[in-house]
Write a protein that holds these residues in place. Structure first.
Motif, short mmCIF file in Angstrom:
data_model
loop_
_atom_site.label_atom_id
_atom_site.label_comp_id
_atom_site.label_asym_id
_atom_site.label_seq_id
_atom_site.Cartn_x
_atom_site.Cartn_y
_atom_site.Cartn_z
N VAL A 141 -12.73 28.27 -87.15
CA VAL A 141 -11.53 28.60 -86.40
C VAL A 141 -11.82 29.91 -85.68
O VAL A 141 -12.13 30.92 -86.31
CB VAL A 141 -10.30 28.78 -87.32
CG1 VAL A 141 -9.11 29.30 -86.50
CG2 VAL A 141 -9.94 27.45 -87.99
N PHE A 142 -11.79 29.89 -84.35
CA PHE A 142 -11.93 31.12 -83.58
C PHE A 142 -10.60 31.87 -83.60
O PHE A 142 -9.55 31.26 -83.36
CB PHE A 142 -12.32 30.83 -82.13
CG PHE A 142 -13.73 30.35 -81.95
CD1 PHE A 142 -14.77 30.89 -82.69
CD2 PHE A 142 -14.03 29.37 -81.01
CE1 PHE A 142 -16.09 30.47 -82.51
CE2 PHE A 142 -15.34 28.94 -80.82
CZ PHE A 142 -16.37 29.48 -81.57
N VAL A 143 -10.64 33.17 -83.86
CA VAL A 143 -9.43 33.99 -83.91
C VAL A 143 -9.49 34.98 -82.75
O VAL A 143 -10.34 35.85 -82.71
CB VAL A 143 -9.32 34.74 -85.25
CG1 VAL A 143 -8.02 35.55 -85.30
CG2 VAL A 143 -9.37 33.76 -86.42
N LEU A 144 -8.57 34.83 -81.80
CA LEU A 144 -8.60 35.65 -80.59
C LEU A 144 -7.27 36.35 -80.35
O LEU A 144 -6.22 35.91 -80.81
CB LEU A 144 -8.97 34.79 -79.38
CG LEU A 144 -10.37 34.17 -79.37
CD1 LEU A 144 -10.55 33.25 -78.17
CD2 LEU A 144 -11.44 35.27 -79.37
N GLY A 145 -7.33 37.42 -79.59
CA GLY A 145 -6.17 38.23 -79.25
C GLY A 145 -6.65 39.59 -78.79
O GLY A 145 -7.81 39.94 -79.00
N GLY A 146 -5.77 40.36 -78.20
CA GLY A 146 -6.16 41.67 -77.70
C GLY A 146 -6.47 42.64 -78.83
O GLY A 146 -6.16 42.37 -80.00
N ILE A 163 -13.78 33.02 -87.42
CA ILE A 163 -14.63 33.91 -86.63
C ILE A 163 -13.72 34.70 -85.70
O ILE A 163 -13.14 34.17 -84.75
CB ILE A 163 -15.70 33.13 -85.84
CG1 ILE A 163 -16.62 32.40 -86.84
CG2 ILE A 163 -16.51 34.08 -84.97
CD1 ILE A 163 -17.81 31.72 -86.20
N ASP A 164 -13.58 35.97 -86.03
CA ASP A 164 -12.60 36.86 -85.43
C ASP A 164 -13.21 37.64 -84.28
O ASP A 164 -14.27 38.25 -84.42
CB ASP A 164 -12.12 37.77 -86.58
CG ASP A 164 -11.35 38.98 -86.13
OD1 ASP A 164 -10.94 39.04 -84.97
OD2 ASP A 164 -11.15 39.88 -86.97
N GLY A 165 -12.54 37.59 -83.12
CA GLY A 165 -13.01 38.35 -81.95
C GLY A 165 -14.15 37.69 -81.22
O GLY A 165 -14.95 38.37 -80.56
#
Length: 219
Positions: A29-34, A114-116
């Motif tokens: 799971v890709f974890v995205l955000g500012g 996987i964060d960022g």
């Protein structure tokens, strides 16, 4: 030069993830955000409540930057201070090694947050080239938050984090990089129906309640 150094690193890393993938492919799971959207905080909550291993691209890069004798430390440091995205060859190899190390210890640990990452098209192409057919990207968990809230959170965090990039000048550069490079990746996955969006402007508990709803539904 980067490719030469990476070839040395790759030669030292066993292909555990690929052998284990014959039994069970890593589920990602890709974890995205500012910056400051709360990705790390929420990933920690997920790990406590679900069978995921959290891999932060940013943390891996910062750890490599600080590691004594690192061949990439100075290069990574310059990119991070400028709010730029580190060359994909470095990030991919660090992520791959972390996955391999985890699965070598326990084959049952095949679910990864996987964060960022991926932060730009180059990251995505690098992932596809290296991991295509070797890992399944289930969906993107997108923490949506206003730029000002993100900046204020990071400035507050910077009072105790010790991170050199938690200052307004670096943050404004990071926000622009995020808007120009990462948001288009999120939009790309949205078109594929693979984005699960969470309102990250709320409190930690409220955000996690929404995250739980998503993960419980996804299974």
């Amino acid at each position: 030069m980067i490719f030469l150094l990476l070839s040395r690193l790759s030669a030292k890393v066993p292909s555990v993830v690929y052998r284990a993938a014959l039994i069970m492919k890593p589920q990602v799971v890709f974890v995205l955000g500012g910056p400051g959207a709360g990705k790390g905080t929420q990933c920690a909550r997920i790990v406590e409540n679900y069978s995921y291993t959290h891999l932060s691209a940013g943390d891996l890069l910062r750890a490599e930057r600080s590691r004594e004798g690192s061949e990439f430390g100075q290069l990574i440091d310059s990119y991070i201070k400028e709010g730029k995205i580190v060359p994909v060859e470095i990030t991919i190899n660090l992520l791959r090694k972390a996955m391999e190390d985890t699965m070598q210890i326990d084959e049952k640990k095949f679910r990864f947050l996987i964060d960022g990452f991926p932060r730009n098209e180059d990251n995505l192409q690098g992932w596809t080239t290296v991991m295509d057919g070797k890992a399944d990207v289930k969906f993107v968990l997108f923490f949506d938050c206003s730029n000002e809230v993100c900046i204020n959170r990071c400035l507050e965090r910077g009072k105790s984090s010790g991170r050199t990039d938690d200052n307004r000048a670096s943050l404004e550069k990071r926000i622009q990089t995020y808007l120009q490079s990462t948001r288009p990746i999120i939009s790309l996955y949205e078109k594929q129906g693979k984005v699960r969006t969470v309102d990250a402007s709320c409190g930690v508990d409220e955000v996690f309640a929404d995250v739980k709803t998503i993960l419980d539904k996804e299974g």
